[in-house]
Design a protein around this motif. Sequence first.
Motif, short mmCIF file in Angstrom:
data_model
loop_
_atom_site.label_atom_id
_atom_site.label_comp_id
_atom_site.label_asym_id
_atom_site.label_seq_id
_atom_site.Cartn_x
_atom_site.Cartn_y
_atom_site.Cartn_z
N ARG A 18 0.84 -1.19 0.00
CA ARG A 18 0.00 0.00 0.00
C ARG A 18 0.88 1.25 0.00
O ARG A 18 1.83 1.34 0.77
CB ARG A 18 -0.90 0.02 1.23
CG ARG A 18 -1.92 1.14 1.19
CD ARG A 18 -2.92 1.05 2.33
NE ARG A 18 -3.45 -0.28 2.59
CZ ARG A 18 -4.41 -0.87 1.87
NH1 ARG A 18 -4.94 -0.25 0.85
NH2 ARG A 18 -4.85 -2.08 2.19
N VAL A 19 0.58 2.17 -0.87
CA VAL A 19 1.32 3.43 -0.97
C VAL A 19 0.36 4.59 -0.79
O VAL A 19 -0.85 4.42 -0.86
CB VAL A 19 2.04 3.56 -2.35
CG1 VAL A 19 2.97 2.38 -2.60
CG2 VAL A 19 1.05 3.71 -3.48
N THR A 20 0.94 5.76 -0.59
CA THR A 20 0.16 6.99 -0.61
C THR A 20 0.84 7.95 -1.59
O THR A 20 2.03 7.81 -1.87
CB THR A 20 0.05 7.65 0.78
OG1 THR A 20 1.37 7.87 1.29
CG2 THR A 20 -0.73 6.76 1.74
N PHE A 21 0.07 8.88 -2.09
CA PHE A 21 0.57 9.85 -3.06
C PHE A 21 0.52 11.25 -2.46
O PHE A 21 -0.34 11.52 -1.61
CB PHE A 21 -0.31 9.85 -4.32
CG PHE A 21 -0.27 8.55 -5.08
CD1 PHE A 21 0.62 8.40 -6.14
CD2 PHE A 21 -1.12 7.51 -4.76
CE1 PHE A 21 0.65 7.21 -6.86
CE2 PHE A 21 -1.09 6.33 -5.47
CZ PHE A 21 -0.21 6.18 -6.52
N GLY A 25 0.47 13.76 -7.15
CA GLY A 25 0.60 12.40 -7.65
C GLY A 25 1.98 12.08 -8.20
O GLY A 25 2.21 11.00 -8.71
N ARG A 26 2.91 13.00 -8.08
CA ARG A 26 4.25 12.77 -8.61
C ARG A 26 5.20 12.17 -7.59
O ARG A 26 6.32 11.79 -7.93
CB ARG A 26 4.84 14.07 -9.14
CG ARG A 26 4.11 14.56 -10.35
CD ARG A 26 4.73 15.80 -10.90
NE ARG A 26 3.99 16.24 -12.07
CZ ARG A 26 4.36 17.23 -12.83
NH1 ARG A 26 5.45 17.89 -12.55
NH2 ARG A 26 3.64 17.56 -13.87
N THR A 27 4.77 12.11 -6.35
CA THR A 27 5.58 11.52 -5.29
C THR A 27 4.78 10.40 -4.63
O THR A 27 3.60 10.57 -4.36
CB THR A 27 5.97 12.58 -4.24
OG1 THR A 27 6.68 13.63 -4.90
CG2 THR A 27 6.84 11.99 -3.16
N ASP A 32 9.06 3.62 4.68
CA ASP A 32 9.98 4.73 4.95
C ASP A 32 10.67 5.23 3.68
O ASP A 32 11.64 5.96 3.74
CB ASP A 32 11.03 4.31 5.98
CG ASP A 32 11.85 3.13 5.53
OD1 ASP A 32 11.46 2.45 4.56
OD2 ASP A 32 12.91 2.88 6.15
N GLN A 33 10.15 4.85 2.52
CA GLN A 33 10.74 5.27 1.25
C GLN A 33 9.89 6.36 0.59
O GLN A 33 8.67 6.36 0.72
CB GLN A 33 10.86 4.09 0.28
CG GLN A 33 11.90 3.07 0.70
CD GLN A 33 11.95 1.92 -0.28
OE1 GLN A 33 11.02 1.11 -0.30
NE2 GLN A 33 12.98 1.87 -1.08
N GLU A 50 14.21 8.55 -3.44
CA GLU A 50 14.79 9.83 -3.04
C GLU A 50 16.12 9.66 -2.31
O GLU A 50 17.06 10.42 -2.53
CB GLU A 50 13.80 10.57 -2.14
CG GLU A 50 14.29 11.90 -1.62
CD GLU A 50 13.25 12.56 -0.74
OE1 GLU A 50 12.59 13.48 -1.25
OE2 GLU A 50 13.09 12.14 0.42
N GLU A 51 16.22 8.66 -1.44
CA GLU A 51 17.42 8.48 -0.62
C GLU A 51 18.57 7.83 -1.38
O GLU A 51 19.71 8.27 -1.28
CB GLU A 51 17.08 7.62 0.60
CG GLU A 51 18.20 7.50 1.60
CD GLU A 51 17.79 6.75 2.84
OE1 GLU A 51 18.61 5.96 3.34
OE2 GLU A 51 16.65 6.94 3.30
#
Length: 102
Positions: A18-21, A25-27, A32-33, A50-51
């Motif tokens: 599961r992700v969130t935007f 919507g570009r990120t 923790d990523q 990003e890291e």
Amino acid sequence: MYIERKAGSLTGPARIGRVTFNRTGRTIYYRDQVFHRIVGGGFKSNYYDEETGEDYWISGCKRRGGDQLYATNVPIEIDEDVREEYWRDIRREPERVHDRAA
């Protein structure tokens, strides 16, 4: 979402989670990523971490399976918090809700 680390290769380790935007919507945020969209697309990738700067292929899960960009026989891990929803609602295979890999 289907998340596959490319890191200079055509295929890599993958998982469904599961992700969130962000608002645009570009990120994408996953655990923790933080992933940013590659403008114009990368080499078989569409986001980068990003890291670490590593490339990833991130896409929605497909009802028929075949989430990988290139078909392999490498199992795809499914996060525990989405496992039941993935098998029941997306793949429509409720008999597989206990399977931890696709």
